[in-house]
Motif scaffolding. Structure first.
Motif, short mmCIF file in Angstrom:
data_model
loop_
_atom_site.label_atom_id
_atom_site.label_comp_id
_atom_site.label_asym_id
_atom_site.label_seq_id
_atom_site.Cartn_x
_atom_site.Cartn_y
_atom_site.Cartn_z
N LYS A 590 0.83 -1.21 0.00
CA LYS A 590 0.00 0.00 0.00
C LYS A 590 0.86 1.26 0.00
O LYS A 590 0.59 2.21 -0.73
N ALA A 591 1.94 1.27 0.83
CA ALA A 591 2.83 2.42 0.86
C ALA A 591 3.52 2.60 -0.48
O ALA A 591 3.64 3.73 -0.99
N PHE A 592 3.97 1.49 -1.09
CA PHE A 592 4.64 1.58 -2.39
C PHE A 592 3.67 2.04 -3.47
O PHE A 592 4.00 2.90 -4.28
N ASP A 593 2.47 1.48 -3.47
CA ASP A 593 1.50 1.76 -4.51
C ASP A 593 1.03 3.22 -4.46
O ASP A 593 0.85 3.86 -5.48
N THR A 594 0.83 3.74 -3.22
CA THR A 594 0.35 5.12 -3.07
C THR A 594 1.49 6.13 -3.14
O THR A 594 1.26 7.32 -3.34
N GLY A 595 2.74 5.64 -2.92
CA GLY A 595 3.88 6.56 -2.91
C GLY A 595 3.93 7.44 -1.68
O GLY A 595 4.62 8.46 -1.67
N GLU A 596 3.22 7.05 -0.63
CA GLU A 596 3.16 7.85 0.59
C GLU A 596 3.86 7.14 1.74
O GLU A 596 3.67 5.94 1.95
N LEU A 597 4.65 7.90 2.49
CA LEU A 597 5.32 7.36 3.68
C LEU A 597 4.27 6.95 4.72
O LEU A 597 3.28 7.68 4.94
N GLN A 598 4.48 5.82 5.34
CA GLN A 598 3.55 5.31 6.35
C GLN A 598 4.29 5.13 7.68
O GLN A 598 5.40 4.60 7.72
N VAL A 599 3.65 5.61 8.77
CA VAL A 599 4.20 5.45 10.11
C VAL A 599 3.15 4.78 10.98
O VAL A 599 1.99 5.22 11.02
N PHE A 600 3.53 3.71 11.66
CA PHE A 600 2.60 2.96 12.50
C PHE A 600 3.14 2.91 13.92
O PHE A 600 4.25 2.45 14.16
N ASP A 601 2.34 3.42 14.87
CA ASP A 601 2.72 3.31 16.28
C ASP A 601 2.54 1.88 16.78
O ASP A 601 3.25 1.44 17.67
N ASP A 602 1.56 1.17 16.17
CA ASP A 602 1.34 -0.23 16.52
C ASP A 602 0.73 -0.91 15.31
O ASP A 602 -0.45 -0.73 14.98
N VAL A 603 1.55 -1.69 14.59
CA VAL A 603 1.11 -2.35 13.36
C VAL A 603 -0.06 -3.27 13.64
O VAL A 603 -0.96 -3.43 12.79
N GLN A 621 7.52 2.97 6.86
CA GLN A 621 7.67 2.47 5.50
C GLN A 621 7.83 3.65 4.56
O GLN A 621 6.96 4.52 4.51
N VAL A 622 8.95 3.67 3.85
CA VAL A 622 9.25 4.78 2.93
C VAL A 622 9.33 4.23 1.52
O VAL A 622 10.21 3.43 1.20
N PRO A 623 8.38 4.63 0.61
CA PRO A 623 8.46 4.19 -0.78
C PRO A 623 9.65 4.82 -1.48
O PRO A 623 9.99 5.98 -1.21
N LEU A 624 10.29 4.06 -2.37
CA LEU A 624 11.46 4.54 -3.11
C LEU A 624 11.07 4.81 -4.55
O LEU A 624 11.65 4.27 -5.50
N GLY A 625 10.04 5.64 -4.75
CA GLY A 625 9.56 5.94 -6.09
C GLY A 625 9.07 4.68 -6.78
O GLY A 625 8.29 3.89 -6.19
N ASP A 626 9.50 4.45 -8.03
CA ASP A 626 9.11 3.25 -8.78
C ASP A 626 10.07 2.10 -8.54
O ASP A 626 9.94 1.04 -9.17
N TYR A 627 11.03 2.30 -7.59
CA TYR A 627 12.10 1.31 -7.48
C TYR A 627 11.89 0.33 -6.32
O TYR A 627 12.55 -0.71 -6.29
N GLY A 628 11.04 0.66 -5.36
CA GLY A 628 10.87 -0.28 -4.27
C GLY A 628 10.47 0.39 -2.97
O GLY A 628 9.81 1.43 -2.96
N LEU A 629 10.92 -0.19 -1.86
CA LEU A 629 10.49 0.26 -0.53
C LEU A 629 11.60 -0.04 0.48
O LEU A 629 12.28 -1.06 0.39
N THR A 654 17.64 9.58 -0.41
CA THR A 654 18.97 9.36 -0.99
C THR A 654 19.06 7.99 -1.66
O THR A 654 19.71 7.85 -2.69
N VAL A 655 18.40 6.98 -1.06
CA VAL A 655 18.39 5.65 -1.67
C VAL A 655 17.64 5.68 -3.00
O VAL A 655 18.08 5.10 -4.00
N GLU A 656 16.48 6.38 -3.02
CA GLU A 656 15.70 6.48 -4.26
C GLU A 656 16.52 7.14 -5.35
O GLU A 656 16.53 6.69 -6.51
#
Length: 873
Positions: A590-603, A621-629, A654-656
């Motif tokens: 979901k984070a990769f597909d939406t391209g939005e950073l996700q933060v969870f206090d309790d998964v 969870q930080v999406p890396l553009g079209d390259y991954g996560l 920087t990884v992206e």
């Protein structure tokens, strides 16, 4: 044991008796600051007597209450054994009874300790006065003893001369004075023995007395080599002269000093700008009476009073009953103590002359106080400043205690004199632990810096925003921002420094982490592969950010999934090997597909989590553009702060960027390889059929045989096919953007019609899927596969297009198939086993499959021919 018998001078040694050791330390400190007074302490009367038996002391000071009696009992015992030793009763239990007992015990002085008075300074002055008097008495006693012994021989220095001026007699005192042996000078002529007196007034007086026969007395200065004053009495008779002389050099010196003092005193009163006043003291009554005798011009100027107005009037007459009584009480205190005293008083004589710093000194003649000389300094402005300063200090105290900042005040010696609640919270020491102690927060390696800052502030130089390091009670180093201001007293002198400290430890830690991330970005920019990039990124997450559970996933376009690249050892230990994430099966996708950073206090609170029993609680969870996560987690809830999230976001960016760069470089590498292939085709593959066509064209021209033109035409056909394949390869594996639903069976039938199939046959099995793609490119894919089957499988080959169980499709034939050792290279550019082939057909097939996001593989068909499988998931 006392020290007055030996005639010694120098520092005063005091024995102080009190069983309160702390107060004894205070007395020692206070007296040492007031003058050259060395204090030794005893805690009981018995101990004090033992010390007196073995040690020389100039004075004994005792408190009233002692463990083995009273201070008066002790002093009575001392008086019995050491009657010449000054004694002082210094006690807070002041009363008429105690004063009466002290007087009866013949105590040298009695000083009650009174609040708000300078009791220790008073004690010091009285000790000095008593010891000075005792030393003088001892000296006088010694002088008297010597004088008495001298009288037994002679009262004066005596010598006699006859009428011829020959010395007939000289006593030892005279011999000592002139440094001669009396026996050696007897018989010698006076003027020859002492040529220094020739042609002096002394010689004239002696000769006059001899001639007139009249006795004479006079004072005479005798010059070199003797240089002294003498009181001379000359008695002539018929036999000569007898001279009695007393040296009066000291007396003459004292007279000169007295004269100079008197002149200075008169000049002081007449010219001094200070407010000086003189009081006459009448001791004839029960209580002393005071009347003004003289005022200095400075006193008259500052107070508006004149000598004429106050002369012979009492303080009550001048200043009124109430205020005059207070002044008289101060004057009586000076008389009682018989030594100078100082105090501050309020005497309003003008708007700008209200408060005075007054010093009184008794004038003693024949052991009786006849006058008091006073000097009053107008301190009205100072008192007003002090009061304003006190008010400001009170407001400052409230502000310091109320502020959340860390504030402390340090005196000139580096000791803490203020320590607010913020300091307690920051460093861990309580106020009670540090007040009066050297500042405990200074690390050993920071001591020089601390001293430099303290000296600068004490010299009036403030400090603003200086970065320093200090240490807590637990030994933890803090990075702090220091601001320091000098604190002045009412006289404008810097007495302490006020320090305000701001904790920037987290800020400095953040700066260090950001600098480390910057270095990581430089490392990532030099990485050559996705795996190298992933390893650098995961290492940075652990070493720089402290994220021990971190992993990276790469998006695989063919499989349309997030495939794990690497993870930390702690991540593998906690959750095992990182899973693959497919569309819709996880929060990661979901984070990769939406391209939005996700933060969870309790998964565990999110129903879309991948693993219901996950041990991960907090996660970023930080999406890396079209390259991954890239993802990091923790087994505890609410583990990550906003700063942690921001830093991980920076790492992800920087990884992206690194992955984008690596992708561009890989694409550029493929394009360069393709250009190399084009160059090879142009240089070699096109040259061969062109050479064939030209050769047979020449043969046809020479022979006139038209059959050779078929060879030329075949060569031209091969050139045309090479050009078409080159154009197809030039389009490469560009991703299909505008897709449409394509029936693969229909496209396969249409492509079959474009190929010279001779006697070959093609079947389309049921269920061949409908796919999203480009019809023209897919037709080209089937054409190349059909042409490859006919060229390698024979003219009567049978080709089947069918559906795979996983939803993909295949193209198979019953020809000779592809040897196992050649299957890995059949998709390479320019590889062919057919003499008339271009070597690009199957590579074009692979490129078209990649452009659609598919993968193609080769194997053996059920009939033993070649089979090409297409995975379209």
């Amino acid at each position: 044991m006392t020290r007055f018998d030996d005639g010694k001078t120098g520092p005063i040694t005091v024995l102080y008796v009190n069983d309160d050791r702390s107060f004894g330390d205070l007395v020692r400190t206070k007296l040492s600051r007031c003058g050259e007074i060395d204090v030794e302490t005893a805690t009981a009367a018995e101990t004090a007597m033992e010390k007196l038996a073995t040690t020389e002391f100039d004075c004994v000071v005792t408190s009233y209450a002692l463990p083995d009696g009273t201070g008066i009992d002790l002093l009575e015992q001392i008086q019995a054994e050491h009657d010449d030793l000054p004694t002082v009763l210094f006690t807070g239990r002041g009363s008429e009874e105690v004063a009466s007992r002290a007087t009866r015990a013949d105590v040298s002085d009695y000083i009650p300790i009174r609040p708000n008075q300078e009791s220790f300074e008073l004690l010091a002055r009285r000790i000095e006065t008593l010891v000075d008097a005792a030393r003088k008495r001892a000296a006088a006693d010694r002088m008297t003893d010597r004088f008495r012994r001298t009288l037994e021989r002679a009262t004066d220095a005596i010598y006699a001369v006859d009428t011829d001026w020959r010395i007939e007699y000289m006593n030892e005192k005279m011999g000592d004075r002139v440094d001669r042996d009396p026996e050696e000078v007897v018989g010698n002529v006076l003027w020859e023995e002492f040529p220094a007196v020739v042609d002096t007034e002394l010689e004239d007086r002696y000769r006059t007395a001899m001639e007139t026969g009249e006795s004479v007395s006079f004072e005479q200065y005798v010059g070199e080599p003797f240089e002294y004053w003498v009181d001379v009495r000359v008695f002539p008779d018929e036999d000569g002269l007898t001279v009695f002389s007393q040296e009066i050099t000291d007396r003459k010196q004292q007279q000169r000093e007295y004269q100079e003092l008197a002149e200075e005193y008169d000049a002081l009163l007449d010219t001094s700008g200070d407010a000086i006043f003189v009081l006459d003291v009448d001791m004839s009554g029960q209580d002393p009476e005071f009347t003004f005798a003289q005022l200095s011009p400075g006193y008259e100027t500052q107070t508006g009073l004149s000598t004429d107005e106050v002369k012979d009037r009492t303080p009550r007459d001048v200043f009124g009953e109430e205020r005059g009584a207070e002044l008289a009480a101060n004057y009586a205190e000076c008389v009682e103590q018989r030594e100078p005293i100082s105090y501050r008083e309020e005497l309003s004589v003008a708007p700008d002359a209200r408060f005075w710093e007054t010093s009184l000194a008794p004038v003693i003649v024949d052991d009786e106080i006849v006058r008091i000389v006073g000097i009053a300094r107008n301190v009205t402005e100072q008192v007003q400043r002090e009061r304003k300063l006190e008010q400001a200090n009170q407001r400052l105290e409230g502000l310091i205690e109320a502020t959340p900042l860390t504030i402390m005040e340090i005196d000139a010696d580096g000791e803490v004199i203020r320590w607010n609640e913020g300091a307690e919270e920051m460093f861990g020491w309580s106020r009670e632990e540090v007040l009066g102690e050297f500042n405990p927060i200074i690390p050993e390696d920071q001591q020089t810096q601390f001293d430099a800052h303290r000296r600068a502030a004490l010299n009036g130089k403030p400090i603003r925003g200086k970065e320093i390091q200090r240490e807590t009670k637990e030994g933890r180093r803090l990075d702090l921002l220091l601001s320091v201001a000098p604190i002045e007293d009412s006289n404008g002198e810097v007495t302490s420094i006020l320090a305000v400290l701001e904790d920037i430890t987290e800020q400095k830690h953040l700066e260090n982490r950001l600098r480390s991330l910057q270095r990581t970005a430089q490392q990532l920019s030099a990485a050559q592969s996705t795996e190298e990039i992933a390893n650098i990124a995961v290492g940075a997450a652990v070493e720089i950010l402290g994220f021990e559970i971190t992993g990276i996933w790469e998006y695989d376009e063919r499989e349309h999934a997030l495939i794990p690249i690497t993870e930390t050892a702690e991540a593998r230990e906690l959750v095992g090997e990182s899973p693959r994430f497919d569309p819709g099966d996880s929060l990661a996708w979901k984070a990769f597909d939406t391209g939005e950073l996700q933060v969870f206090d309790d998964v565990r609170e999110d129903d879309e989590r991948y693993n219901e029993d996950t041990r991960i609680r907090s996660e970023i969870q930080v999406p890396l553009g079209d390259y991954g996560l890239i993802s990091t987690g923790s087994p505890t809830t609410r583990e990550f702060s906003e700063t942690d999230v921001d830093l991980f976001r920076i790492l992800g960016a920087t990884v992206e960027a690194a992955l984008a760069r690596a992708s561009r470089e890989a694409e550029l590498k493929r394009q360069n390889e393709r250009l190399d292939q084009f160059a090879s085709v142009v240089a070699h593959d096109l040259r061969n059929p062109l050479t064939v066509a030209m050769g047979f064209l020449e043969v046809a021209a020479e022979t006139g045989d038209p059959d050779h033109f078929e060879k030329v035409e075949a060569a031209h056909d091969r050139i045309e096919r090479l050009i078409e394949d080159l154009l197809t390869l030039a389009r490469g594996e560009t991703t299909i953007e505008d897709r449409e639903q394509i029936d693969l069976g229909a496209v396969a039938r249409e492509a079959w019609g474009y190929v010279d199939t001779s006697e070959a046959t093609m079947e389309v099995a049921e269920g061949v899927p409908v796919v999203a793609g480009d019809a023209g490119r897919l037709s080209q894919l089937f054409e190349n596969l059909f042409r490859n089957a006919v060229e390698h499988g024979g003219k009567d080959v049978t080709i089947t297009v069918g559906k795979r169980a996983d939803g993909g499709f295949y193209v198979a034939d019953d020809g000779e198939g592809i040897p196992l050792e050649n299957r890995e290279s059949v998709f390479d550019h320019g590889v062919t086993t057919n003499e008339g082939g271009t070597g690009f057909g199957l590579s074009i097939v692979e490129d078209i499959a990649k452009a659609h996001g598919w993968t193609v593989s080769v194997s053996e068909s059920d009939e033993g021919g070649a089979r090409f499988d297409f995975d379209i998931d």
